[in-house]
Design an enzyme around this catalytic site. Structure first.
Site, PDB file in Angstrom:
ATOM      1  N   CYS A  89      51.411  -1.812  66.971  1.00  0.00           N
ATOM      2  CA  CYS A  89      52.937  -1.354  66.512  1.00  0.00           C
ATOM      3  C   CYS A  89      52.277  -0.097  65.534  1.00  0.00           C
ATOM      4  O   CYS A  89      51.307  -0.077  65.158  1.00  0.00           O
ATOM      5  CB  CYS A  89      53.271  -2.366  65.536  1.00  0.00           C
ATOM      6  SG  CYS A  89      53.751  -3.975  66.222  1.00  0.00           S
ATOM      7  N   GLU A 109      43.605   2.282  68.040  1.00  0.00           N
ATOM      8  CA  GLU A 109      43.410   0.995  67.556  1.00  0.00           C
ATOM      9  C   GLU A 109      42.611   0.311  68.537  1.00  0.00           C
ATOM     10  O   GLU A 109      41.796  -0.500  68.182  1.00  0.00           O
ATOM     11  CB  GLU A 109      44.920   0.259  67.328  1.00  0.00           C
ATOM     12  CG  GLU A 109      45.709   0.848  66.118  1.00  0.00           C
ATOM     13  CD  GLU A 109      46.764  -0.234  65.854  1.00  0.00           C
ATOM     14  OE1 GLU A 109      46.841  -1.226  66.298  1.00  0.00           O
ATOM     15  OE2 GLU A 109      47.521   0.164  64.821  1.00  0.00           O
ATOM     16  N   GLU A 138      63.186  -1.213  60.034  1.00  0.00           N
ATOM     17  CA  GLU A 138      62.817  -0.307  61.082  1.00  0.00           C
ATOM     18  C   GLU A 138      63.706  -0.197  62.142  1.00  0.00           C
ATOM     19  O   GLU A 138      64.432  -1.253  62.326  1.00  0.00           O
ATOM     20  CB  GLU A 138      61.416  -0.784  61.499  1.00  0.00           C
ATOM     21  CG  GLU A 138      60.097  -0.885  60.658  1.00  0.00           C
ATOM     22  CD  GLU A 138      58.849  -1.027  61.293  1.00  0.00           C
ATOM     23  OE1 GLU A 138      57.813  -0.626  60.953  1.00  0.00           O
ATOM     24  OE2 GLU A 138      58.829  -1.819  62.218  1.00  0.00           O
TER      25      GLU A 138
END
Length: 203
Positions: A89, A109, A138
């Site tokens: 995310c 990541e 969001e």
């Protein structure tokens, strides 16, 4: 049982045009209810209550057996530390296309790039985090795809990873804490996920 790859720091570097988080504040793109850009805000301030609606992305990647790659967020993160969530995310930088941001951040990541990545819908949500007092307001762009290389997760971002089947996910959710937004993004992305994994995977 879910399989857990060994963690290790990614050696991938971001493109030269991407801002250096250590050198300047991370800015997010503020949007209206239709997803139109209306300004920018510093990352932490955008998440402080009541939160400012901003652009985000969520990625769901699967292996060749149709298992979903989950991550446990690092315990050092200031927002939702230690919870389990989908593959990746994050937030696009201002003017960065969500697809580009999703591919970039997955590499940063996890130390591995998707071998397939496609749009999987959009979802808007408002999730307060009682532990930190921060709020996720969001407008989230969703992506689904495949990953086929060994993972080298960045330990500053990810504490643990696991590939799970739908049944294993249900069992893990009964035992562990997941991000507040996880089911919102998963349920919205399911039609695209089924196209990526095929009906036999059970998603």
């Amino acid at each position: 049982m879910p399989t857990t790859p060994t963690n290790g720091r990614s050696t991938d570097s971001a493109a030269a045009s991407v801002p250096d988080p250590a050198a300047q504040p991370i800015m997010l793109e503020l949007v209206d209810e239709d997803g139109n850009t209306i300004g920018t805000a510093e990352k932490l301030s955008a998440h402080q209550a009541p939160g400012q609606l901003h652009r985000a992305f969520s990625v769901f990647l699967f292996d060749d057996r149709g298992r979903l790659l989950l991550q446990q967020r690092a315990l050092s993160k200031y927002h939702s530390p230690g919870v389990w969530s989908n593959t990746c995310c994050g937030h696009p930088y201002p003017d960065e296309p969500p697809f580009v941001a999703a591919a970039r951040r997955t590499g940063e990541e996890l130390g591995a790039a998707p071998i397939l990545l496609r749009e999987a819908g959009r979802v808007r949500y408002n999730h307060p985090d009682p532990a930190s007092g921060l709020v996720e307001q969001e407008y989230n762009h969703l992506f689904a795809g495949l990953i086929g290389t060994a993972l080298r997760p960045d330990p500053e971002e990810i504490a643990e990873t696991a590939f799970v089947t739908p049944d294993e996910l249900d069992a893990l959710r009964a035992e562990r804490t997941f991000s507040a937004w996880f089911m919102d993004v998963l349920d919205t992305a399911r039609p695209a996920i089924r196209e990526v994994t095929g009906p036999a995977a059970g998603w």
